[in-house]
Design a protein around this motif. Structure first.
Motif, PDB file in Angstrom:
ATOM      1  N   ALA A  19       0.832  -1.206   0.000  1.00 37.06           N
ATOM      2  CA  ALA A  19       0.000   0.000   0.000  1.00 37.06           C
ATOM      3  C   ALA A  19       0.869   1.261   0.000  1.00 37.06           C
ATOM      4  O   ALA A  19       0.561   2.241  -0.695  1.00 37.06           O
ATOM      5  CB  ALA A  19      -0.942  -0.007   1.205  1.00 37.06           C
ATOM      6  N   ARG A  20       1.957   1.236   0.769  1.00 40.57           N
ATOM      7  CA  ARG A  20       2.868   2.393   0.777  1.00 40.57           C
ATOM      8  C   ARG A  20       3.527   2.569  -0.592  1.00 40.57           C
ATOM      9  O   ARG A  20       3.684   3.693  -1.073  1.00 40.57           O
ATOM     10  CB  ARG A  20       3.925   2.251   1.874  1.00 40.57           C
ATOM     11  N   PHE A  21       3.919   1.449  -1.208  1.00 42.60           N
ATOM     12  CA  PHE A  21       4.491   1.530  -2.556  1.00 42.60           C
ATOM     13  C   PHE A  21       3.489   2.143  -3.524  1.00 42.60           C
ATOM     14  O   PHE A  21       3.830   3.001  -4.322  1.00 42.60           O
ATOM     15  CB  PHE A  21       4.897   0.144  -3.055  1.00 42.60           C
ATOM     16  N   GLU A  22       2.268   1.675  -3.448  1.00 39.44           N
ATOM     17  CA  GLU A  22       1.215   2.185  -4.337  1.00 39.44           C
ATOM     18  C   GLU A  22       1.041   3.696  -4.139  1.00 39.44           C
ATOM     19  O   GLU A  22       0.986   4.455  -5.107  1.00 39.44           O
ATOM     20  CB  GLU A  22      -0.095   1.451  -4.035  1.00 39.44           C
ATOM     21  N   ALA A  23       0.962   4.125  -2.898  1.00 34.89           N
ATOM     22  CA  ALA A  23       0.772   5.549  -2.590  1.00 34.89           C
ATOM     23  C   ALA A  23       1.960   6.398  -3.046  1.00 34.89           C
ATOM     24  O   ALA A  23       1.788   7.574  -3.379  1.00 34.89           O
ATOM     25  CB  ALA A  23       0.549   5.732  -1.085  1.00 34.89           C
ATOM     26  N   ALA A  24       3.139   5.801  -3.091  1.00 28.71           N
ATOM     27  CA  ALA A  24       4.346   6.520  -3.499  1.00 28.71           C
ATOM     28  C   ALA A  24       4.579   6.459  -5.009  1.00 28.71           C
ATOM     29  O   ALA A  24       5.605   6.932  -5.499  1.00 28.71           O
ATOM     30  CB  ALA A  24       5.560   5.949  -2.770  1.00 28.71           C
ATOM     31  N   GLY A  25       3.630   5.868  -5.743  1.00 30.41           N
ATOM     32  CA  GLY A  25       3.768   5.784  -7.194  1.00 30.41           C
ATOM     33  C   GLY A  25       4.631   4.630  -7.667  1.00 30.41           C
ATOM     34  O   GLY A  25       5.101   4.629  -8.799  1.00 30.41           O
ATOM     35  N   ARG A  26       4.832   3.650  -6.827  1.00 28.74           N
ATOM     36  CA  ARG A  26       5.623   2.472  -7.183  1.00 28.74           C
ATOM     37  C   ARG A  26       4.692   1.283  -7.432  1.00 28.74           C
ATOM     38  O   ARG A  26       4.792   0.234  -6.797  1.00 28.74           O
ATOM     39  CB  ARG A  26       6.615   2.151  -6.076  1.00 28.74           C
ATOM     40  N   ALA A  27       3.788   1.478  -8.387  1.00 27.94           N
ATOM     41  CA  ALA A  27       2.785   0.451  -8.673  1.00 27.94           C
ATOM     42  C   ALA A  27       3.400  -0.893  -9.064  1.00 27.94           C
ATOM     43  O   ALA A  27       2.922  -1.940  -8.608  1.00 27.94           O
ATOM     44  CB  ALA A  27       1.818   0.940  -9.753  1.00 27.94           C
ATOM     45  N   PRO A  28       4.449  -0.936  -9.894  1.00 30.67           N
ATOM     46  CA  PRO A  28       5.029  -2.247 -10.232  1.00 30.67           C
ATOM     47  C   PRO A  28       5.573  -2.980  -9.001  1.00 30.67           C
ATOM     48  O   PRO A  28       5.416  -4.201  -8.889  1.00 30.67           O
ATOM     49  CB  PRO A  28       6.147  -1.910 -11.222  1.00 30.67           C
ATOM     50  N   ALA A  29       6.205  -2.266  -8.090  1.00 23.84           N
ATOM     51  CA  ALA A  29       6.726  -2.897  -6.867  1.00 23.84           C
ATOM     52  C   ALA A  29       5.571  -3.407  -6.011  1.00 23.84           C
ATOM     53  O   ALA A  29       5.634  -4.512  -5.472  1.00 23.84           O
ATOM     54  CB  ALA A  29       7.585  -1.914  -6.080  1.00 23.84           C
ATOM     55  N   ALA A  30       4.518  -2.612  -5.891  1.00 26.66           N
ATOM     56  CA  ALA A  30       3.345  -3.033  -5.120  1.00 26.66           C
ATOM     57  C   ALA A  30       2.731  -4.284  -5.741  1.00 26.66           C
ATOM     58  O   ALA A  30       2.412  -5.246  -5.033  1.00 26.66           O
ATOM     59  CB  ALA A  30       2.318  -1.907  -5.065  1.00 26.66           C
ATOM     60  N   ALA A  31       2.587  -4.277  -7.053  1.00 31.45           N
ATOM     61  CA  ALA A  31       2.014  -5.432  -7.746  1.00 31.45           C
ATOM     62  C   ALA A  31       2.904  -6.657  -7.580  1.00 31.45           C
ATOM     63  O   ALA A  31       2.402  -7.776  -7.393  1.00 31.45           O
ATOM     64  CB  ALA A  31       1.822  -5.110  -9.228  1.00 31.45           C
ATOM     65  N   GLY A  32       4.215  -6.468  -7.628  1.00 32.28           N
ATOM     66  CA  GLY A  32       5.131  -7.587  -7.454  1.00 32.28           C
ATOM     67  C   GLY A  32       4.971  -8.258  -6.103  1.00 32.28           C
ATOM     68  O   GLY A  32       4.944  -9.486  -6.009  1.00 32.28           O
ATOM     69  N   LEU A  33       4.851  -7.447  -5.047  1.00 33.26           N
ATOM     70  CA  LEU A  33       4.647  -8.023  -3.716  1.00 33.26           C
ATOM     71  C   LEU A  33       3.319  -8.757  -3.626  1.00 33.26           C
ATOM     72  O   LEU A  33       3.246  -9.865  -3.092  1.00 33.26           O
ATOM     73  CB  LEU A  33       4.700  -6.930  -2.648  1.00 33.26           C
ATOM     74  N   ARG A  34       2.276  -8.129  -4.153  1.00 34.24           N
ATOM     75  CA  ARG A  34       0.939  -8.757  -4.081  1.00 34.24           C
ATOM     76  C   ARG A  34       0.890 -10.048  -4.899  1.00 34.24           C
ATOM     77  O   ARG A  34       0.321 -11.052  -4.452  1.00 34.24           O
ATOM     78  CB  ARG A  34      -0.112  -7.771  -4.565  1.00 34.24           C
ATOM     79  N   GLU A  35       1.462 -10.015  -6.086  1.00 31.06           N
ATOM     80  CA  GLU A  35       1.471 -11.213  -6.928  1.00 31.06           C
ATOM     81  C   GLU A  35       2.309 -12.323  -6.292  1.00 31.06           C
ATOM     82  O   GLU A  35       1.946 -13.500  -6.368  1.00 31.06           O
ATOM     83  CB  GLU A  35       1.990 -10.875  -8.323  1.00 31.06           C
ATOM     84  N   GLY A  36       3.409 -11.941  -5.666  1.00 34.13           N
ATOM     85  CA  GLY A  36       4.231 -12.927  -4.975  1.00 34.13           C
ATOM     86  C   GLY A  36       3.479 -13.577  -3.836  1.00 34.13           C
ATOM     87  O   GLY A  36       3.517 -14.801  -3.670  1.00 34.13           O
ATOM     88  N   MET A  37       2.769 -12.767  -3.064  1.00 35.07           N
ATOM     89  CA  MET A  37       2.011 -13.315  -1.942  1.00 35.07           C
ATOM     90  C   MET A  37       0.893 -14.222  -2.450  1.00 35.07           C
ATOM     91  O   MET A  37       0.554 -15.219  -1.805  1.00 35.07           O
ATOM     92  CB  MET A  37       1.445 -12.193  -1.067  1.00 35.07           C
ATOM     93  N   ALA A  38       0.357 -13.921  -3.622  1.00 36.29           N
ATOM     94  CA  ALA A  38      -0.702 -14.754  -4.197  1.00 36.29           C
ATOM     95  C   ALA A  38      -0.190 -16.135  -4.602  1.00 36.29           C
ATOM     96  O   ALA A  38      -0.992 -17.052  -4.791  1.00 36.29           O
ATOM     97  CB  ALA A  38      -1.327 -14.046  -5.398  1.00 36.29           C
ATOM     98  N   CYS A  39       1.124 -16.294  -4.709  1.00 35.62           N
ATOM     99  CA  CYS A  39       1.706 -17.594  -5.064  1.00 35.62           C
ATOM    100  C   CYS A  39       1.672 -18.580  -3.905  1.00 35.62           C
ATOM    101  O   CYS A  39       1.857 -19.783  -4.114  1.00 35.62           O
ATOM    102  CB  CYS A  39       3.160 -17.427  -5.509  1.00 35.62           C
ATOM    103  N   LEU A  40       1.464 -18.077  -2.701  1.00 36.96           N
ATOM    104  CA  LEU A  40       1.482 -18.965  -1.535  1.00 36.96           C
ATOM    105  C   LEU A  40       0.370 -19.998  -1.646  1.00 36.96           C
ATOM    106  O   LEU A  40      -0.788 -19.654  -1.846  1.00 36.96           O
ATOM    107  CB  LEU A  40       1.348 -18.158  -0.241  1.00 36.96           C
TER     108      LEU A  40
END
Length: 87
Positions: A19-40
């Motif tokens: 969420a902090r990445f998203e708010a700071a304009g780092r959408a790819p980093a935010a998506a990477g974390l979320r997509e990684g967590m979805a792999c669990l």
């Protein structure tokens, strides 16, 4: 650095950092974390894929992050590494 007391605490930290990445304009980093967590998937391979996603964010964004976000990402990476070793 203190480790996480539960997987839920780790997941909450990932959600907050994304969420902090998203708010700071780092959408790819935010998506990477979320997509990684979805792999669990409860198996070792899911944790390994999650760690790979974190490593991608680490290599592409770490140097540009502020100190708090660097600490948070380092703590998450270390927590996932510990979880992977337990499997």
């Amino acid at each position: 650095m203190a480790s996480f007391h539960s997987n839920e605490e780790l997941f909450q930290a990932v959600t907050e950092l994304a969420a902090r990445f998203e708010a700071a304009g780092r959408a790819p980093a935010a998506a990477g974390l979320r997509e990684g967590m979805a792999c669990l998937n409860g198996l070792t391979d899911g944790w390994a894929m999650f760690l790979e996603a974190i490593e991608v964010v680490w290599s592409s964004d770490f140097a540009q992050l502020d100190a708090d976000d660097q600490r948070a990402l380092r703590r998450i990476r270390d927590g996932v590494r510990r979880a992977l070793r337990r499997r």
